[in-house]
Design an enzyme around this catalytic site. Structure first.
Site, short mmCIF file in Angstrom:
data_model
loop_
_atom_site.label_atom_id
_atom_site.label_comp_id
_atom_site.label_asym_id
_atom_site.label_seq_id
_atom_site.Cartn_x
_atom_site.Cartn_y
_atom_site.Cartn_z
N ASP A 51 -5.65 12.77 39.23
CA ASP A 51 -4.67 13.53 38.01
C ASP A 51 -5.58 14.95 38.05
O ASP A 51 -5.02 15.83 37.56
CB ASP A 51 -4.98 12.72 36.77
CG ASP A 51 -4.23 11.47 36.89
OD1 ASP A 51 -3.00 11.48 36.86
OD2 ASP A 51 -5.12 10.64 36.64
N SER A 88 2.48 8.77 42.32
CA SER A 88 3.64 8.99 43.24
C SER A 88 3.13 9.81 44.54
O SER A 88 3.97 9.74 45.62
CB SER A 88 4.59 10.13 42.40
OG SER A 88 3.41 11.11 41.88
N THR A 89 2.11 10.20 44.53
CA THR A 89 1.33 10.81 45.70
C THR A 89 1.05 9.96 46.91
O THR A 89 1.42 9.82 47.85
CB THR A 89 0.40 11.76 45.61
OG1 THR A 89 0.59 12.41 44.33
CG2 THR A 89 -0.06 12.63 46.48
N GLY A 98 -6.27 7.49 36.91
CA GLY A 98 -5.84 6.58 35.90
C GLY A 98 -4.78 6.63 35.07
O GLY A 98 -4.20 5.94 34.19
N GLY A 99 -3.86 8.00 35.36
CA GLY A 99 -2.81 8.31 34.86
C GLY A 99 -1.99 7.18 34.74
O GLY A 99 -0.97 6.91 34.18
N GLY A 100 -1.88 6.39 36.00
CA GLY A 100 -0.94 5.28 36.35
C GLY A 100 -1.52 4.16 35.87
O GLY A 100 -1.08 3.06 36.11
N GLU A 125 -8.62 0.81 41.45
CA GLU A 125 -8.61 2.20 42.40
C GLU A 125 -10.31 2.28 42.51
O GLU A 125 -10.48 2.67 43.93
CB GLU A 125 -8.05 3.25 41.61
CG GLU A 125 -6.44 3.03 41.81
CD GLU A 125 -5.93 4.43 41.17
OE1 GLU A 125 -4.77 4.47 41.11
OE2 GLU A 125 -6.64 4.79 40.15
N ASP A 178 -5.81 8.10 48.04
CA ASP A 178 -5.23 7.94 46.97
C ASP A 178 -4.99 9.11 46.19
O ASP A 178 -5.69 10.11 46.85
CB ASP A 178 -6.21 6.84 45.94
CG ASP A 178 -5.48 6.67 44.80
OD1 ASP A 178 -4.41 6.80 44.47
OD2 ASP A 178 -6.21 5.95 44.00
C1 5RP Z 1 -3.24 6.04 39.17
C2 5RP Z 1 -3.89 7.22 39.48
C3 5RP Z 1 -2.94 8.29 40.19
O1 5RP Z 1 -3.50 8.56 41.45
C4 5RP Z 1 -2.80 9.63 39.59
O2 5RP Z 1 -2.30 9.01 38.21
C5 5RP Z 1 -2.06 10.58 40.30
O3 5RP Z 1 -0.70 10.08 40.26
P1 5RP Z 1 0.46 10.98 40.77
O4 5RP Z 1 -0.04 11.11 42.33
O5 5RP Z 1 1.53 10.23 40.42
O6 5RP Z 1 0.36 12.25 40.26
O7 5RP Z 1 -4.86 7.57 39.41
O8 5RP Z 1 -3.68 4.99 38.21
#
Ligand code: 5RP
Length: 222
Positions: A88, A34-35, A99-101, A107, A85
């Protein structure tokens, strides 16, 4: 400010930081989440100032294309000056959990190529010690149980992320209950387990710059 507004502020701050360095040959590495999406949306307003982007996920590639930004394969690009990027978690050394996504492997690859890795995050992501956020590990599907048993030996509690298949066709184990005092060592130990594709610790190659969205404005750590 809401968390979304903080993410928009750091996305815009990353664009502001990049703009003076861009020309019509520039290709930018772009992360996932999302960021990172806030960064993409802000960057799209300047799409004539650079050539295109390398995406760290299918989702990011789609979002870039929806803005009319050219997306290049990493193998066709000689070098990347910048990778932008989210994360988390970050500690003060700019070592990250990502890696939350579920996009951690691509990445980490794009971050490895880039000269400068700019991490963008709201202030909730800055922590004294990494590990409150469960650490994602991308695993070859047939190795899932083996890798989980090895992670237990390292002191973690792995949980299979149900229903998640990565862009590379693999699965994710999230490791709970870690207090990561030596991120580089744990990153290396996890990579040594047969069947692990990648783990979400970005410590061997941390971020170079952290743009942190706070209620008092965007702070820069580097
Ligand atoms: C995806 C990631 C994201 O950068 C991480 O999960 C942060 O996500 P967000 O900006 O939605 O909080 O590593 O694999």
């Amino acid at each position: 400010m809401t968390q979304d507004e903080l993410k928009q502020a750091v996305g815009q701050a990353a664009v502001d930081r990049l703009l003076p360095h861009l020309d019509d040959q520039s290709i930018i590495g772009v992360g996932t989440g999302s960021t990172a999406n806030c960064f993409i949306d802000a960057l799209a307003k300047h799409k004539l100032a650079f050539d295109g982007a390398v995406a760290s996920s299918e989702a990011t590639a789609e979002r870039l294309k929806s803005h009319g930004i050219a997306v290049y394969e990493l193998n066709s690009v000689g070098h990347l000056d910048f990778y932008v990027d989210g994360a988390d978690e970050s500690n003060e050394h700019l070592e990250l959990i990502k890696g939350g996504g579920a996009a951690l492997t691509r990445e980490k690859i794009v971050a490895a190529v880039a000269k400068t890795f700019i991490c963008i995050a709201d202030e909730s992501k800055l922590v004294p010690v990494l590990g409150a956020f469960p650490l994602p590990v991308e695993v070859i599907p047939m190795a899932r149980s083996h890798v989980a048993r090895e992670i237990v030996k390292l002191g973690g509690d792995p949980v299979y992320r149900e229903g998640c298949v990565t862009d590379n066709g693999n699965v994710i184990l999230d490791i709970y209950n870690l207090s990561i005092v030596n991120p580089q060592q744990l990153e290396s130990d996890l990579n040594a387990i047969v069947g692990v594709v990648c783990n979400g610790l970005f410590a061997a190659r941390p971020a170079d710059v952290l743009l942190l969205g706070t209620k008092d404005g965007v702070k820069t750590l580097e």
